[in-house]
Every structure is written in structure tokens, then in C-alpha cells.
Design an enzyme around this catalytic site. Structure first.
Site, PDB file in Angstrom:
ATOM      1  N   LYS A 127      42.888  76.777   8.284  1.00  0.00           N
ATOM      2  CA  LYS A 127      41.947  76.564   9.386  1.00  0.00           C
ATOM      3  C   LYS A 127      40.710  77.418   9.132  1.00  0.00           C
ATOM      4  O   LYS A 127      40.838  78.595   8.742  1.00  0.00           O
ATOM      5  CB  LYS A 127      42.629  76.960  10.707  1.00  0.00           C
ATOM      6  CG  LYS A 127      41.816  76.642  11.963  1.00  0.00           C
ATOM      7  CD  LYS A 127      42.623  76.988  13.222  1.00  0.00           C
ATOM      8  CE  LYS A 127      41.906  76.661  14.512  1.00  0.00           C
ATOM      9  NZ  LYS A 127      42.699  76.983  15.706  1.00  0.00           N
ATOM     10  N   SER A 173      43.012  73.136  19.039  1.00  0.00           N
ATOM     11  CA  SER A 173      41.827  73.227  18.219  1.00  0.00           C
ATOM     12  C   SER A 173      42.101  73.078  16.721  1.00  0.00           C
ATOM     13  O   SER A 173      41.195  72.750  15.963  1.00  0.00           O
ATOM     14  CB  SER A 173      41.122  74.565  18.457  1.00  0.00           C
ATOM     15  OG  SER A 173      41.950  75.641  18.069  1.00  0.00           O
ATOM     16  N   SER A 204      46.932  75.642  20.423  1.00  0.00           N
ATOM     17  CA  SER A 204      46.181  75.013  19.337  1.00  0.00           C
ATOM     18  C   SER A 204      46.944  74.733  18.055  1.00  0.00           C
ATOM     19  O   SER A 204      46.399  74.081  17.164  1.00  0.00           O
ATOM     20  CB  SER A 204      44.954  75.847  18.992  1.00  0.00           C
ATOM     21  OG  SER A 204      43.934  75.561  19.894  1.00  0.00           O
TER      22      SER A 204
HETATM   23  N1  GLN Z   1      42.847  74.178  24.252  1.00  0.00           N
HETATM   24  C1  GLN Z   1      42.909  75.571  24.524  1.00  0.00           C
HETATM   25  C2  GLN Z   1      41.526  76.132  24.707  1.00  0.00           C
HETATM   26  O1  GLN Z   1      40.588  75.387  24.581  1.00  0.00           O
HETATM   27  C3  GLN Z   1      43.675  76.297  23.463  1.00  0.00           C
HETATM   28  C4  GLN Z   1      42.867  76.656  22.285  1.00  0.00           C
HETATM   29  C5  GLN Z   1      43.628  77.458  21.265  1.00  0.00           C
HETATM   30  O2  GLN Z   1      44.841  77.618  21.346  1.00  0.00           O
HETATM   31  N2  GLN Z   1      42.884  78.009  20.345  1.00  0.00           N
HETATM   32  O3  GLN Z   1      41.350  77.288  24.980  1.00  0.00           O
END
Ligand code: GLN
Length: 484
Positions: free
Chosen positions: A77, A152, A176
Site C-alpha cells: 500500500k 482504503s 481498511s
Molecule cells: N473507512 C474508514 C475511514 O475512512 C477506515 C479507513 C481506514 O481503516 N484506513 O476512516
């Protein structure tokens, strides 16, 4: 194109059926073919991938033994620092940032001999659930290219699902890793907070962030965790614990009497009926394999999303203060210092990141701190107490990973709240620091994958691997592949 599991590839390398360079070339060619459609990568590191593969082949040719991860194609990532390789966080503010140092996880994996094929797409600074917040591109779901892969870590999940790498790394602050794993039909593990070093992971919500693997099988996830877990003296939140060999928990059959708790609240409002039905079937399957199933109520889980969307933006607003155009990152030149800061941040950050910085700054400001931030921290404790009570009765908790299957790109990005609600089932584990895994457990009528989440108590990755692997052995879901 499925390359095979880590073990299978390892055997092929050892038996000299395939060389590491051949594997790397096949993967790189496949990336070239499908990337125009899938768009999982921000950068593909072809040259260094082939160079690492050559090193593995040289060892084999010299008759040296090789480790399990040597020659295995990996995606990273793009929020983990890789020395000399651009690390953008999918943000314009870091579009040309080349880190002068390597994150601990990627260093460990490089030392273990992996072949890094590239850096994967994400929502800007890992804020989002669809990769639509990436400032470069939206990744497509390999099962239906008109749909999102989740986020994400959508690039890492899609890359594994599409066969563009064998395993990949993601980060999970509120879901995410698990949510995109669910939407892309792969395995995604968020380890216990502090089990894997965060050094070199670009910080989002530091009390929540955790790095973990994506893979096609539970076994591959255990192999990867073996390599990345462990204390790191340059991460002050890293746990000092002995790391077991996680592969020892992968047994063909479920131990009799494993206690599995269904989190009642996760089968409530907002859950897609097909997802509910499929996950219930998977739970029935666990029961038929010898698990004891009971319902467990975690009444405070419904406050997880509101608490998270105060705590995570608070931490983000502090963490992102460092992008001041002075030491690194984008700079909008100006004779006036304040103008340089504001112009840079105004043009460098995208809408969602700005929204989080504003929310975070607001809830931390004097006069509001107690009403919002402090209250959210109290809720966090209550959620942890729900878990503590649950684990007095059961070994592992189960729920759907996400309330729906993959949705169409563009469907939700006008309404941030609907996107935030996707994290309903994954956020509690981050707030409590617990490990969670998402595994494929079926498909909806449109042929889109559905994931089941297992949550374990602190440092009980062993139970997750055991139950997830036994379920996987009894089912065929993980063998299905998307046609791209
Ligand atoms: N969807 C969640 C957010 O937007 C989780 C994001 C993540 O785990 N990095 O904060």
C-alpha cells in the site's frame, strides 16, 4: 491468473520447476495486461522486482536453501515508506515524495526475500472506503469493473484478487484491510494493535492504525504475519511479546467446542439481506463442523462509528499538521510564510482529507474538547468493555465484514455519511485494539463476493487463524477467481 499459494510457489522454486525471474516476469506481464482495467497500482517497480528475483535465483543456483517468502511477488500500500521509491499516500501533497528511509515492515519483508512488484492505490491518506478519494485514480473491483474495490486499501485487495501479486500489505484504521478484502473476495487480516510495527507507515489515526496482510488463503496470511510481527524499538506502541509460528494453528479440522459468538447488533438495520443470509449460512457451517454457536449482545457497538469519526479525525488533524511545505512534499511558493502554508495545504489535500482536518481541529478545540473528544474516548472504553464481557463467554466473535457487497463507483461519494456507515462492523475492533480477519464466505446474486469477519481477543490471532483456516478447508469460496 492465480499464481498459487506461497507454499506452492516455494515448492516450485525449490524443485526448479519455475525460477523467481519467471514468476516475476509472468506477474509483471499480467499487471501490464490487466492494469488498464483494474488500476490497482500507483507505481509498478519492474526493475527492482526483477533484480530481487535474480538474487533469489542466484541463491538457488548456488545450492543455498531459500526461505518461504523468497521470490514471492508482493504489493505494498502506498502509505508505507519505501526507500528510494515514491510513497504518495495517493495525495497531491506527497505526489513526488521519495522517502529517505524504509518502513520496518517492508524492510522485514525485503530481508525475507520478497519481490516487491509495486505500490498500490488507496484513498488519500487512507481516509475512505472505496479508493475514490485517491487523487490519482479509482481502482476497479476485479469482479465487476464498474464497482469499487472498497477501501482504503482497495489497490492492495484488488491486486491480490486480480492475480497482480500473490500477497500484499494494507493498513487498517477503521476497517481498511477487512472491508476491501470482503468486497474483493480475498483474505484480509488486521492484527492486534501494536503487534506489527507502524514505523514508516504514514500516520493517520495513530491509536488505531495497524498494518496487515491480504492474501488468497488464510495460510498465506499466517506466513506473512510470521514475517512482519514483532517488537520494534523505534515504534513506541509496539508490543513486547513472543511471536509464535502462526502456521501451527492451521489445522485441517476445527477443534471441537470452539465457542463462536454472533454479534447480535451486526445483524440489524442497514444490512443487505443477501449478506445476512450468506453469513448466517457460513455460521451454520461452522456449527456443523463442531463449533458451539451463541448470540452475544454488544449494545455499545452502535456508537462505534460516531466515536471513531471524532477520534480518527482528531488524530489525523494532528498527524497531518506536518505537511507544511517546509521540509518535504509539495510547496506553493510565496514570499509570505503563512500564505505558503495555506496555499500548499489548500491545493495539496483533497476534499475528504480537508473535511477530516476540520472536524478534528474543531472537536479538539478548547470548549469542545470535553463535549466531543473526551466523550468519544469514554465511548471507546465502553465498547472495549462489551468485548471484554463477550470474551468471557466465547473464543471468537463473528459478524458480516461489511453491510453490503461492492457498490458502483460514484454511488456514495456525494454523501460522506453513507460511506462512513460502511465501517459499522469493522470499527469496534480498531477502537478496542483487537485482531480481526475477513474471509470469503459466498457471493450475492450479482456474483459479488461476501466476507465474514472473525474478531479475536487481544493477541488471539491463533484463534482467528485456526477457525478461518478450518472454514476455508471446508469450503470452495477462496478458489473462485474473477474473469477480467
Ligand atoms: N473507512 C474508514 C475511514 O475512512 C477506515 C479507513 C481506514 O481503516 N484506513 O476512516
Amino acid at each position: 491468473m492465480y499464481q498459487g499459494s506461497i507454499k506452492e510457489l516455494h515448492q516450485q522454486l525449490v524443485n526448479k520447476e519455475r525460477s523467481a525471474v519467471e514468476i516475476a516476469q509472468e506477474v509483471l506481464e499480467h499487471i501490464e495486461t490487466v492494469e488498464p482495467k483494474v488500476k490497482a497500482f500507483i507505481s509498478v517497480t519492474e526493475e527492482s522486482a526483477l533484480a530481487s528475483a535474480k538474487k533469489v535465483d542466484a541463491k538457488i543456483a548456488a545450492g543455498e536453501s531459500i526461505g518461504m517468502l523468497e521470490g514471492i511477488p508482493l504489493g505494498i500500500k502506498d502509505n508505507m515508506c519505501t526507500k528510494g521509491i515514491k510513497t504518495t499516500c495517493a495525495s497531491q501533497i506527497l505526489a513526488n515524495f521519495v522517502p529517505p528511509y524504509e518502513s520496518t515492515v517492508t524492510q522485514k519483508l525485503k530481508d525475507a526475500g520478497v519481490v516487491v512488484v509495486g505500490k498500490t492505490n488507496l484513498d488519500e491518506f487512507a481516509m475512505g472506503g472505496s479508493t475514490e478519494n485517491s487523487s490519482f485514480k479509482t481502482t476497479a473491483n476485479p469482479w465487476d469493473l464498474t464497482r469499487v474495490p472498497g477501501g482504503s486499501s482497495g489497490g492492495s485487495a484488488a491486486a491480490v484478487a486480480a492475480g497482480e501479486c500473490v500477497v500484499s500489505l494494507g493498513s487498517d484504521t477503521g476497517g481498511s484491510i477487512r472491508q476491501p478484502a470482503s468486497l474483493c473476495g480475498v483474505v484480509g487480516l488486521k492484527p492486534t494493535y501494536g503487534l506489527v510495527s507502524r514505523f514508516g507507515l504514514v500516520a493517520f489515526g495513530s491509536s488505531l492504525d495497524q498494518i496487515g496482510p491480504f492474501s488468497r488463503t488464510v495460510g498465506d496470511s499466517a506466513i506473512l504475519l510470521n514475517a512482519i510481527a514483532g517488537h520494534d524499538q523505534i515504534d513506541s506502541t509496539s508490543l513486547k511479546v513472543d511471536i509464535p509460528d502462526y502456521t501451527q494453528y492451521l489445522q485441517p479440522e476445527l477443534k471441537k467446542g470452539v465457542k463462536v459468538g454472533i454479534i447480535t447488533e451486526t445483524f440489524g438495520d442497514g444490512l443487505d439481506p443477501e449478506v445476512a443470509e450468506t453469513v448466517k449460512k457460513a455460521i451454520a457451517q461452522l456449527e456443523s463442523m463442531g463449533a458451539e454457536i451463541k448470540e452475544i449482545s454488544c449494545p455499545r457497538f452502535r456508537y462505534g462509528v460516531p466515536a471513531y469519526y471524532i477520534i480518527a479525525p482528531s488524530e489525523a488533524s494532528a498527524n497531518l499538521a506536518r505537511y507544511d511545505a517546509v521540509r518535504y512534499g509539495m510547496r506553493q511558493e510565496s514570499d509570505n510564510l503563512l500564505e505558503m502554508y495555506t496555499n500548499t495545504r489548500a491545493s495539496g489535500f483533497g476534499a475528504e482529507v480537508k473535511r477530516r482536518i476540520m472536524i478534528g481541529t474543531y472537536v479538539l478545540s478548547a470548549g469542545y474538547y470535553d463535549a466531543y473528544y473526551l466523550k468519544a474516548q469514554k465511548v471507546r472504553t465502553l465498547i472495549k468493555q462489551d468485548f471484554d464481557r463477550a470474551f468471557e463467554d466465547v473464543d471468537v466473535l463473528v459478524s458480516p465484514t461489511a453491510p453490503t457487497t461492492a457498490f458502483k463507483a460514484g454511488d456514495k461519494n456525494a454523501d460522506p455519511l453513507s460511506m462512513y456507515l460502511l465501517d459499522l462492523m469493522t470499527i469496534p475492533a480498531n477502537l478496542a485494539g483487537l485482531p480481526g480477519i475477513s474471509i470469503p464466505c459466498g457471493f450475492d446474486g450479482a456474483g459479488l463476493p461476501i466476507g465474514m469477519q472473525l474478531i479475536g481477543n487481544v493477541l488471539r490471532e491463533d484463534v482467528l487463524f485456526h477457525v478461518a483456516h478450518a472454514y476455508e478447508q471446508a469450503t470452495e469460496w477462496h478458489k473462485k477467481q474473477p474473469q477480467i
